[in-house]
Design a protein around this motif. Structure first.
Motif, PDB file in Angstrom:
ATOM      1  N   GLY A 109       0.782  -1.224   0.000  1.00  0.00           N
ATOM      2  CA  GLY A 109       0.000   0.000   0.000  1.00  0.00           C
ATOM      3  C   GLY A 109       0.815   1.275   0.000  1.00  0.00           C
ATOM      4  O   GLY A 109       0.287   2.353  -0.247  1.00  0.00           O
ATOM      5  N   THR A 110       2.112   1.189   0.256  1.00  0.00           N
ATOM      6  CA  THR A 110       2.940   2.387   0.371  1.00  0.00           C
ATOM      7  C   THR A 110       3.037   3.148  -0.952  1.00  0.00           C
ATOM      8  O   THR A 110       2.934   2.563  -2.029  1.00  0.00           O
ATOM      9  CB  THR A 110       4.353   2.043   0.890  1.00  0.00           C
ATOM     10  N   SER A 111       3.242   4.445  -0.837  1.00  0.00           N
ATOM     11  CA  SER A 111       3.382   5.268  -2.035  1.00  0.00           C
ATOM     12  C   SER A 111       4.839   5.514  -2.398  1.00  0.00           C
ATOM     13  O   SER A 111       5.126   6.041  -3.465  1.00  0.00           O
ATOM     14  CB  SER A 111       2.671   6.609  -1.839  1.00  0.00           C
ATOM     15  N   GLU A 112       5.763   5.135  -1.500  1.00  0.00           N
ATOM     16  CA  GLU A 112       7.167   5.353  -1.811  1.00  0.00           C
ATOM     17  C   GLU A 112       8.066   4.378  -1.051  1.00  0.00           C
ATOM     18  O   GLU A 112       7.692   3.857  -0.006  1.00  0.00           O
ATOM     19  CB  GLU A 112       7.593   6.778  -1.492  1.00  0.00           C
ATOM     20  N   VAL A 113       9.223   4.159  -1.616  1.00  0.00           N
ATOM     21  CA  VAL A 113      10.267   3.390  -0.965  1.00  0.00           C
ATOM     22  C   VAL A 113      11.353   4.394  -0.581  1.00  0.00           C
ATOM     23  O   VAL A 113      11.869   5.100  -1.450  1.00  0.00           O
ATOM     24  CB  VAL A 113      10.849   2.310  -1.906  1.00  0.00           C
ATOM     25  N   GLN A 114      11.672   4.464   0.708  1.00  0.00           N
ATOM     26  CA  GLN A 114      12.689   5.398   1.182  1.00  0.00           C
ATOM     27  C   GLN A 114      14.054   4.723   1.098  1.00  0.00           C
ATOM     28  O   GLN A 114      14.486   4.057   2.024  1.00  0.00           O
ATOM     29  CB  GLN A 114      12.379   5.829   2.604  1.00  0.00           C
ATOM     30  N   ALA A 115      14.716   4.886  -0.044  1.00  0.00           N
ATOM     31  CA  ALA A 115      16.036   4.296  -0.268  1.00  0.00           C
ATOM     32  C   ALA A 115      16.919   5.283  -1.034  1.00  0.00           C
ATOM     33  O   ALA A 115      17.408   4.979  -2.117  1.00  0.00           O
ATOM     34  CB  ALA A 115      15.894   2.980  -1.029  1.00  0.00           C
ATOM     35  N   PRO A 116      17.169   6.463  -0.463  1.00  0.00           N
ATOM     36  CA  PRO A 116      17.923   7.486  -1.198  1.00  0.00           C
ATOM     37  C   PRO A 116      19.387   7.130  -1.446  1.00  0.00           C
ATOM     38  O   PRO A 116      20.011   7.708  -2.336  1.00  0.00           O
ATOM     39  CB  PRO A 116      17.810   8.719  -0.298  1.00  0.00           C
ATOM     40  N   SER A 117      19.943   6.166  -0.714  1.00  0.00           N
ATOM     41  CA  SER A 117      21.351   5.796  -0.866  1.00  0.00           C
ATOM     42  C   SER A 117      21.555   4.664  -1.865  1.00  0.00           C
ATOM     43  O   SER A 117      22.693   4.310  -2.174  1.00  0.00           O
ATOM     44  CB  SER A 117      21.925   5.382   0.491  1.00  0.00           C
ATOM     45  N   LEU A 118      20.468   4.072  -2.365  1.00  0.00           N
ATOM     46  CA  LEU A 118      20.569   2.912  -3.249  1.00  0.00           C
ATOM     47  C   LEU A 118      21.209   3.295  -4.575  1.00  0.00           C
ATOM     48  O   LEU A 118      20.709   4.143  -5.309  1.00  0.00           O
ATOM     49  CB  LEU A 118      19.176   2.309  -3.492  1.00  0.00           C
ATOM     50  N   THR A 119      22.360   2.666  -4.859  1.00  0.00           N
ATOM     51  CA  THR A 119      23.077   2.954  -6.102  1.00  0.00           C
ATOM     52  C   THR A 119      23.273   1.717  -6.969  1.00  0.00           C
ATOM     53  O   THR A 119      23.671   1.845  -8.124  1.00  0.00           O
ATOM     54  CB  THR A 119      24.465   3.562  -5.815  1.00  0.00           C
ATOM     55  N   ARG A 120      22.999   0.509  -6.417  1.00  0.00           N
ATOM     56  CA  ARG A 120      23.258  -0.692  -7.215  1.00  0.00           C
ATOM     57  C   ARG A 120      22.255  -1.797  -6.894  1.00  0.00           C
ATOM     58  O   ARG A 120      22.034  -2.128  -5.738  1.00  0.00           O
ATOM     59  CB  ARG A 120      24.669  -1.198  -6.948  1.00  0.00           C
ATOM     60  N   ILE A 121      21.649  -2.342  -7.944  1.00  0.00           N
ATOM     61  CA  ILE A 121      20.825  -3.541  -7.855  1.00  0.00           C
ATOM     62  C   ILE A 121      21.371  -4.491  -8.907  1.00  0.00           C
ATOM     63  O   ILE A 121      21.346  -4.175 -10.099  1.00  0.00           O
ATOM     64  CB  ILE A 121      19.335  -3.249  -8.116  1.00  0.00           C
ATOM     65  N   THR A 126      11.613  -4.803  -9.588  1.00  0.00           N
ATOM     66  CA  THR A 126      10.243  -5.079 -10.000  1.00  0.00           C
ATOM     67  C   THR A 126       9.282  -4.435  -9.022  1.00  0.00           C
ATOM     68  O   THR A 126       9.373  -4.667  -7.820  1.00  0.00           O
ATOM     69  CB  THR A 126       9.978  -6.605 -10.041  1.00  0.00           C
ATOM     70  N   VAL A 127       8.389  -3.626  -9.537  1.00  0.00           N
ATOM     71  CA  VAL A 127       7.314  -3.043  -8.739  1.00  0.00           C
ATOM     72  C   VAL A 127       6.026  -3.428  -9.455  1.00  0.00           C
ATOM     73  O   VAL A 127       5.801  -3.038 -10.599  1.00  0.00           O
ATOM     74  CB  VAL A 127       7.436  -1.510  -8.625  1.00  0.00           C
ATOM     75  N   ALA A 128       5.177  -4.224  -8.772  1.00  0.00           N
ATOM     76  CA  ALA A 128       3.960  -4.720  -9.412  1.00  0.00           C
ATOM     77  C   ALA A 128       2.790  -4.665  -8.440  1.00  0.00           C
ATOM     78  O   ALA A 128       2.966  -4.803  -7.231  1.00  0.00           O
ATOM     79  CB  ALA A 128       4.175  -6.157  -9.883  1.00  0.00           C
ATOM     80  N   SER A 129       1.612  -4.475  -8.977  1.00  0.00           N
ATOM     81  CA  SER A 129       0.369  -4.514  -8.198  1.00  0.00           C
ATOM     82  C   SER A 129       0.439  -3.633  -6.955  1.00  0.00           C
ATOM     83  O   SER A 129      -0.026  -4.015  -5.893  1.00  0.00           O
ATOM     84  CB  SER A 129       0.039  -5.953  -7.802  1.00  0.00           C
ATOM     85  N   SER A 130       1.045  -2.475  -7.107  1.00  0.00           N
ATOM     86  CA  SER A 130       1.158  -1.497  -6.018  1.00  0.00           C
ATOM     87  C   SER A 130       0.681  -0.158  -6.545  1.00  0.00           C
ATOM     88  O   SER A 130       1.486   0.720  -6.868  1.00  0.00           O
ATOM     89  CB  SER A 130       2.601  -1.432  -5.516  1.00  0.00           C
ATOM     90  N   PRO A 131      -0.639   0.026  -6.659  1.00  0.00           N
ATOM     91  CA  PRO A 131      -1.174   1.199  -7.345  1.00  0.00           C
ATOM     92  C   PRO A 131      -0.875   2.530  -6.667  1.00  0.00           C
ATOM     93  O   PRO A 131      -0.945   3.574  -7.327  1.00  0.00           O
ATOM     94  CB  PRO A 131      -2.691   0.938  -7.378  1.00  0.00           C
ATOM     95  N   ASN A 132      -0.508   2.536  -5.389  1.00  0.00           N
ATOM     96  CA  ASN A 132      -0.200   3.793  -4.704  1.00  0.00           C
ATOM     97  C   ASN A 132       1.252   4.211  -4.865  1.00  0.00           C
ATOM     98  O   ASN A 132       1.615   5.320  -4.471  1.00  0.00           O
ATOM     99  CB  ASN A 132      -0.510   3.665  -3.202  1.00  0.00           C
ATOM    100  N   MET A 133       2.103   3.360  -5.406  1.00  0.00           N
ATOM    101  CA  MET A 133       3.526   3.632  -5.506  1.00  0.00           C
ATOM    102  C   MET A 133       3.783   4.742  -6.531  1.00  0.00           C
ATOM    103  O   MET A 133       3.490   4.582  -7.716  1.00  0.00           O
ATOM    104  CB  MET A 133       4.275   2.362  -5.931  1.00  0.00           C
ATOM    105  N   VAL A 134       4.295   5.870  -6.047  1.00  0.00           N
ATOM    106  CA  VAL A 134       4.592   6.987  -6.938  1.00  0.00           C
ATOM    107  C   VAL A 134       6.055   7.433  -6.860  1.00  0.00           C
ATOM    108  O   VAL A 134       6.532   8.125  -7.755  1.00  0.00           O
ATOM    109  CB  VAL A 134       3.653   8.196  -6.682  1.00  0.00           C
ATOM    110  N   HIS A 135       6.790   7.043  -5.793  1.00  0.00           N
ATOM    111  CA  HIS A 135       8.198   7.444  -5.649  1.00  0.00           C
ATOM    112  C   HIS A 135       9.043   6.227  -5.319  1.00  0.00           C
ATOM    113  O   HIS A 135       8.794   5.534  -4.347  1.00  0.00           O
ATOM    114  CB  HIS A 135       8.373   8.462  -4.511  1.00  0.00           C
ATOM    115  N   ILE A 136      10.050   6.004  -6.156  1.00  0.00           N
ATOM    116  CA  ILE A 136      10.985   4.904  -5.919  1.00  0.00           C
ATOM    117  C   ILE A 136      12.378   5.498  -5.883  1.00  0.00           C
ATOM    118  O   ILE A 136      12.756   6.277  -6.713  1.00  0.00           O
ATOM    119  CB  ILE A 136      10.906   3.835  -7.019  1.00  0.00           C
TER     120      ILE A 136
END
Length: 136
Positions: A109-121, A126-136
């Motif tokens: 249900g979250t609208s964002e993932v708080q990961a400002p330091s993420l530089t490598r995956i 994959t972001v799926a079936s999360s209609p409120n997600m607007v900020h990654i």
């Protein structure tokens, strides 16, 4: 020592199908674990591990009442799999820098993932079936 921080660094923490648990709080000085897996805990509201800096793999699935995951010091993870947690309103992995595998989020249900330091995956994001997600 079975419960020393060195022993826990290679330990896995599993919580499966616990109907009663409402919070998982690690207010201890453990900084690394092999994996954290929480599955099918319908009453779980929060997961909080402020001192944890590394987790081999993170899996949180089918925890319908889960409102908050706070792992603010985790900098490294193997893979991240968070899904079917429709009430999840806050996901804080603000120190996460690298994910060695995939980072998958679905059915939250979250609208964002708080990961400002993420530089490598190293795997897929994959972001799926999360209609409120607007900020990654």
């Amino acid at each position: 020592e079975a419960c020393s921080p060195a022993a826990l660094a290679s330990a896995d923490i599993y919580v499966y199908g616990n109907q009663a648990v409402q919070s998982i709080v690690a207010n201890i000085t453990i900084t690394a674990i092999g994996s954290l897996t929480v599955v099918a805990c319908p009453s779980l509201l929060t997961i909080d591990a402020p001192s944890l800096t590394a987790v081999g793999n993170l899996t949180i699935r089918h925890c319908e009442s889960l409102e908050e995951v706070s792992l603010p010091a985790v900098a490294l993870s193997g893979f991240v799999d968070i899904g079917s947690c429709e009430s999840l309103g806050a996901l804080n992995v603000s120190s996460l820098q690298a994910v060695a595998g995939s980072f998958d989020i679905s059915g939250v249900g979250t609208s964002e993932v708080q990961a400002p330091s993420l530089t490598r995956i190293d795997g897929a994001l994959t972001v799926a079936s999360s209609p409120n997600m607007v900020h990654i």
